[in-house]
Design a protein around this motif. Structure first.
Motif, short mmCIF file in Angstrom:
data_model
loop_
_atom_site.label_atom_id
_atom_site.label_comp_id
_atom_site.label_asym_id
_atom_site.label_seq_id
_atom_site.Cartn_x
_atom_site.Cartn_y
_atom_site.Cartn_z
N LEU A 9 0.86 -1.18 0.00
CA LEU A 9 0.00 0.00 0.00
C LEU A 9 0.90 1.24 0.00
O LEU A 9 1.23 1.78 1.07
N PRO A 10 1.34 1.69 -1.17
CA PRO A 10 2.37 2.74 -1.23
C PRO A 10 1.93 4.08 -0.66
O PRO A 10 2.76 4.88 -0.24
N PHE A 11 0.61 4.35 -0.64
CA PHE A 11 0.11 5.64 -0.16
C PHE A 11 -0.66 5.50 1.15
O PHE A 11 -1.50 6.35 1.46
N ARG A 16 -4.56 7.40 4.79
CA ARG A 16 -5.16 7.42 6.13
C ARG A 16 -5.65 8.83 6.46
O ARG A 16 -6.74 9.00 7.02
N TRP A 17 -4.90 9.85 6.08
CA TRP A 17 -5.32 11.22 6.32
C TRP A 17 -6.48 11.61 5.42
O TRP A 17 -7.28 12.47 5.79
N ARG A 18 -6.55 11.01 4.26
CA ARG A 18 -7.65 11.31 3.34
C ARG A 18 -8.95 10.65 3.77
O ARG A 18 -10.02 10.99 3.28
N ASP A 82 -0.17 4.87 11.63
CA ASP A 82 -0.01 4.09 10.40
C ASP A 82 0.07 2.60 10.71
O ASP A 82 -0.53 1.78 10.02
N ARG A 83 0.82 2.26 11.77
CA ARG A 83 0.96 0.84 12.12
C ARG A 83 -0.35 0.27 12.63
O ARG A 83 -0.70 -0.88 12.34
#
Length: 248
Positions: A9-11, A16-18, A82-83
């Motif tokens: 998942l490169p982005f 997550r912020w989006r 993120d984790r």
């Protein structure tokens, strides 16, 4: 023969912020980056596709990025969040197999041995996983191969897909040296020797590489080419096998 599905998942940080929880309105057109303080400077940690298209890259200082792209929108990075998100996605992937593991950064590894027929075969499984992740708001590249290292390399450094053992070995051989994911100094030494792809390394004697870069280096090549299967450790340990027999 075991089969492994690697998801990249490169982005993931910017997506997550989006998401509605992140509080930033979805906008693929505007360049957006997450920053963190490193080496006494604010540096780019993760970028969306629009920022990458403008020539920005992780590691660049925020001052340099703003000089190049004044309209860049930024927010603070949060590696812990993120984790945690990756862990929740790993739990989601237990829909497809009980053997899921984190494959950081921003990836998952799934042991799907014996599971694909439940989802219309391996191609059907790949399509379903991609569709469900897209519905959650995440873009992903997926590769299915016979070793976790080979699947990871193909998910991160190719367009992905379903690979038989022979196809995976041929595809990995065409990958750039960056697929080794080793230190920049090692990549520089290899490129100076005229080596450009994993296949260039596979055709050379392994003793020279072991003497120069350590005994682990040839094993890394073997794992990438699918010649050695280093099993993944799932987040949820498989249950103990229990057998019961009832007597009258």
């Amino acid at each position: 023969m075991r089969r492994y599905l690697a998801l990249f998942l490169p982005f993931l940080p910017t997506e997550r912020w989006r998401s509605p929880q992140g509080g930033v309105a979805p906008d693929e057109v505007s360049p957006f980056a997450l920053v963190e303080r490193k080496n006494n400077a604010h540096r780019l940690y993760a970028l969306n596709s629009a920022a990458l298209d403008q020539g920005l890259a992780p590691g660049l200082t925020l001052a340099d990025a703003r000089a190049r792209l004044p309209q860049l929108r930024v927010a603070d990075a949060d590696r812990r969040a993120d984790r945690e998100l990756l862990l929740s996605l790993a739990a989601h992937c237990e829909l497809y197999t009980p053997l899921t593991a984190l494959d950081e950064p921003h990836g998952l590894a799934l042991d799907v041995t014996g599971c694909a027929h439940l989802f219309g075969g391996e191609a059907g499984l790949l399509a379903l996983v991609g569709k469900n992740l897209a519905a959650l708001g995440f873009s992903a590249r997926a590769a299915l191969a016979s070793t976790p290292d080979g699947a990871r390399a193909l998910a991160r450094f190719s367009s992905g897909g379903v690979f038989s053992p022979d196809e995976a070995a041929e595809a990995v051989a065409r990958l750039p040296l960056a697929a080794l994911e080793v230190e920049d100094e090692i990549l520089l030494a290899l490129s100076r020797a005229g080596l450009k792809t994993i296949g260039d390394l596979a055709s050379r004697p392994s003793r020279a590489f072991a003497a120069r870069f350590g005994a682990d280096f040839p094993r890394k090549i073997e794992r990438l080419l699918g010649r050695e299967d280093l099993r993944l450790t799932p987040l949820r340990p498989p249950p103990d096998c229990m057998v019961e027999r009832h007597f009258a």
